[in-house]
Design a protein around this motif. Structure first.
Motif, mmCIF file in Angstrom:
data_model
loop_
_atom_site.group_PDB
_atom_site.id
_atom_site.type_symbol
_atom_site.label_atom_id
_atom_site.label_comp_id
_atom_site.label_asym_id
_atom_site.label_seq_id
_atom_site.Cartn_x
_atom_site.Cartn_y
_atom_site.Cartn_z
ATOM 1 N N ASP A 18 0.841 -1.213 0.000
ATOM 2 C CA ASP A 18 0.000 0.000 0.000
ATOM 3 C C ASP A 18 0.868 1.252 0.000
ATOM 4 N N LEU A 19 1.861 1.242 0.886
ATOM 5 C CA LEU A 19 2.717 2.425 1.040
ATOM 6 C C LEU A 19 3.538 2.678 -0.228
ATOM 7 N N ALA B 47 1.194 3.859 -3.080
ATOM 8 C CA ALA B 47 0.677 5.213 -2.835
ATOM 9 C C ALA B 47 1.803 6.245 -2.967
ATOM 10 N N SER C 171 2.614 7.051 -6.507
ATOM 11 C CA SER C 171 1.607 7.944 -7.079
ATOM 12 C C SER C 171 1.779 9.383 -6.563
ATOM 13 N N TYR D 28 -6.443 7.357 -1.850
ATOM 14 C CA TYR D 28 -5.410 6.701 -1.035
ATOM 15 C C TYR D 28 -6.053 6.065 0.197
ATOM 16 N N ALA E 185 -6.704 2.948 0.906
ATOM 17 C CA ALA E 185 -6.072 1.730 1.437
ATOM 18 C C ALA E 185 -4.980 2.097 2.445
ATOM 19 N N LEU E 186 -4.259 3.167 2.129
ATOM 20 C CA LEU E 186 -3.205 3.616 3.045
ATOM 21 C C LEU E 186 -3.827 4.163 4.340
ATOM 22 N N ASP F 196 -4.800 1.358 6.511
ATOM 23 C CA ASP F 196 -3.639 0.825 7.247
ATOM 24 C C ASP F 196 -3.399 1.638 8.523
#
Lengths: 259, 294
Positions: free
Chosen positions: A44-45, A48, A51, B50, B52-53, B56
């Protein structure tokens, strides 16, 4: 190539160092905070961050592509060369796309290196992962992110041909946010009393770039299949939208009086 | 060089001043039990893709909230605050931001349902969270089993549990033993063998150390219940032979050997001659004795 060289001179690639530190640091810290979700979070990190960093490069360099030349007055020497004005616009766009491509490619390699390390470290619990550590499907998310960044670059370039850098940045970010949320406009007519308002919302929906479609990060992280047809249609949409922005950008730039 | 030294000296001085401020005039502690944003949908829009981040981040916050309360660091005297008030809202936000966040649903199933002080004591919220997961992934047999598990273990509703196990057994990729489990639950709901089987299945499918640890603890509790039954028979026999129950508060000894539970804490006998777990044991309190179908 000049834009690419200029990006290197402007130390644009320093963001790669930050990206590497972010991923390496996160891979160490996250394991102690996430109760077994390390791999998901690194994916995810990493996706992201690719992007977001790309977005900042696309916007802040994109808005300066034309205005910088005007401010420095180097536009005159550029216009004196035996090149058409549309070639200048397209050349600048291509240079920034090359910068983004190199940036995304290096970030992709860095992400896979960190994931390979984590996969090796956490190998014993791999049975519970939704997708493998070195999942090639991540490339699908990165590829669509790249197309999205190319589209944002085209937006920034388009606005910079007729506006100030500050206004161009505001407009590009505004379109980016609206494009990410454009799906909400689709069914606006169901919540609006006025049918004309609903039609306007629908028109805006079709005009705005559908940037949410380029976001398949959650799907690939959760191991969901993203069909090749989806990839092709979304990328095709991106290419058409980019062309639709570059055509007026070249026309405006060609007609602009720099005296 | 002079600049580097000057910056070093200034930074060191600032750190000393900070230390002095922390020691002499600390600010009152911030109330951690605050959730500024409660609407998952609003939050999803604010994260402009964003999410999903952001999920988390909320997941990390959920487990920190849970761990903090569970370890008692934030607990008020008497454990009054150990009811995890933010656990459900945080897990709800996590799963709204990332509806496929598998572990958040399963974590919630165990720790929302477990009674205070180990969990939030809200099996209804555990089921609500799992049903939310099922709306997103209707074929996820693990969530269906988890709903059945909450009915079985915490609500003691074996008929309902059997129904959920049966439903799970018909889903794609469901293990073959689920059909048998549904039948066993309906026939002998609440017996320790099927309870043990269920916890073992949960331990094997857990993708998180905390869930695995919780399953292992429950298995040890079941082991302790078996041992208590055996010890009770021995104590009852001894009481009958001596004509009186053993003195209360004593640890159970057989042939001079202190009998301990699976965590190494001695079993105790009360004034009425009932064998029970020592209160210092990490297995305390034991779950309610499973009851058979009425």
């Amino acid at each position: 190539m000049n834009v690419f060289r200029e990006s290197i001179r402007d130390k644009v690639f320093y963001n790669l160092v930050f990206f590497a530190i972010l991923l390496t640091g996160a891979s160490y810290l996250i394991g102690q905070l996430t109760a077994g979700q390390d791999l998901k979070m690194i994916k995810d990190l990493g996706l992201a961050a690719t992007s977001v960093f790309g977005l900042f490069i696309a916007v802040f360099i994109g808005i300066g592509l034309v205005s910088k030349e005007v401010e420095r007055r180097s536009i005159y020497s550029l216009l004196a060369k035996p090149v058409d004005r549309y070639q200048i616009v397209l050349g600048k766009y291509a240079g920034l796309v090359l910068t983004l491509a190199v940036n995304v490619a290096i970030m992709t390699v860095a992400l896979y290196v960190v994931l390979a390390y984590m996969g090796w470290k956490l190998g014993a619990v791999s049975m519970s992962w939704e997708a493998p550590a070195l999942d090639p499907a991540l490339l699908k998310a990165l590829a669509l992110t790249f197309v999205e960044l190319c589209l944002v670059t085209a937006l920034a370039l388009f606005f910079s041909t007729f506006s100030t850098p500050l206004l161009s940045a505001a407009l590009t970010f505004g379109f980016f946010v609206a494009g990410r949320l454009s799906n909400d406009l689709r069914n606006f007519d169901e919540v609006m009393r006025s049918s004309a308002g609903g039609r306007v919302a629908e028109a805006v929906y079709w005009i705005l770039p559908h940037l949410a479609a380029f976001d398949v990060r959650a799907q690939v992280v959760h191991g969901q299949y993203v069909p090749a047809a989806y990839m092709a249609l979304t990328a095709g949409y991106g290419v058409l939208y980019i062309t639709a922005l570059l055509v007026p950008a070249t026309v405006i730039f060609s007609r602009r009086d720099f005296k | 060089m002079l600049t580097v030294i000057a910056v070093g000296v200034l930074m060191a001085a600032a750190a000393r001043l900070q230390l002095l401020r922390e020691r002499t005039s600390p600010l009152p502690e911030r109330n951690e039990a605050t959730l500024y944003l409660t609407s998952g949908n609003a939050l999803r829009r604010m994260t402009i893709g964003y999410s999903a981040l952001a999920a988390d981040v909320y997941w990390i916050r959920a487990i920190q909230h849970f761990g903090d309360k569970r370890l008692g660091r934030a607990a008020a005297p008497g454990g009054a605050e150990r009811d995890f008030p933010l656990l459900y809202p945080l897990l709800d936000l996590t799963t709204t931001l990332d509806p496929r966040f598998n572990i958040a649903y399963r974590f919630g199933a165990i720790f929302l349902a477990e009674p205070v002080p180990g969990g939030a004591g809200r099996p209804d919220l555990a089921i609500a969270l799992l049903e939310k997961g099922l709306r997103e992934a209707p074929d996820k047999w693990e969530y269906v089993v988890d709903v059945g598990f909450v009915h079985y273990w915490w609500l003691h509703n074996y008929r309902e549990a059997a129904g959920w196990f049966d439903r799970a057994s018909h889903l794609p990729h469901a293990p073959s033993w689920l059909g048998a489990m549904a039948a066993t639950t309906l026939a002998q709901g609440g017996d320790r063998t099927s309870s043990r089987q269920m916890w073992q299945a949960l331990r094997e499918s857990a993708d998180n150390d905390w869930l695995r640890g919780s399953a292992e603890r429950a298995l040890m509790q079941l082991g302790a219940l078996d041992e208590i039954d055996e010890l009770q028979q021995i104590v009852d026999r001894a009481a009958k032979e001596d004509g009186a129950p053993p003195v209360g508060g004593r640890v159970v000894q057989i042939n001079g050997r202190v009998i301990v539970d699976p965590t190494g804490v001695p079993y105790e006998v009360d004034a009425e001659g009932r064998v029970h777990l020592g209160q210092k044991s990490s297995l305390f309190p034991l779950p309610d004795q499973p009851a058979h179908l009425s």
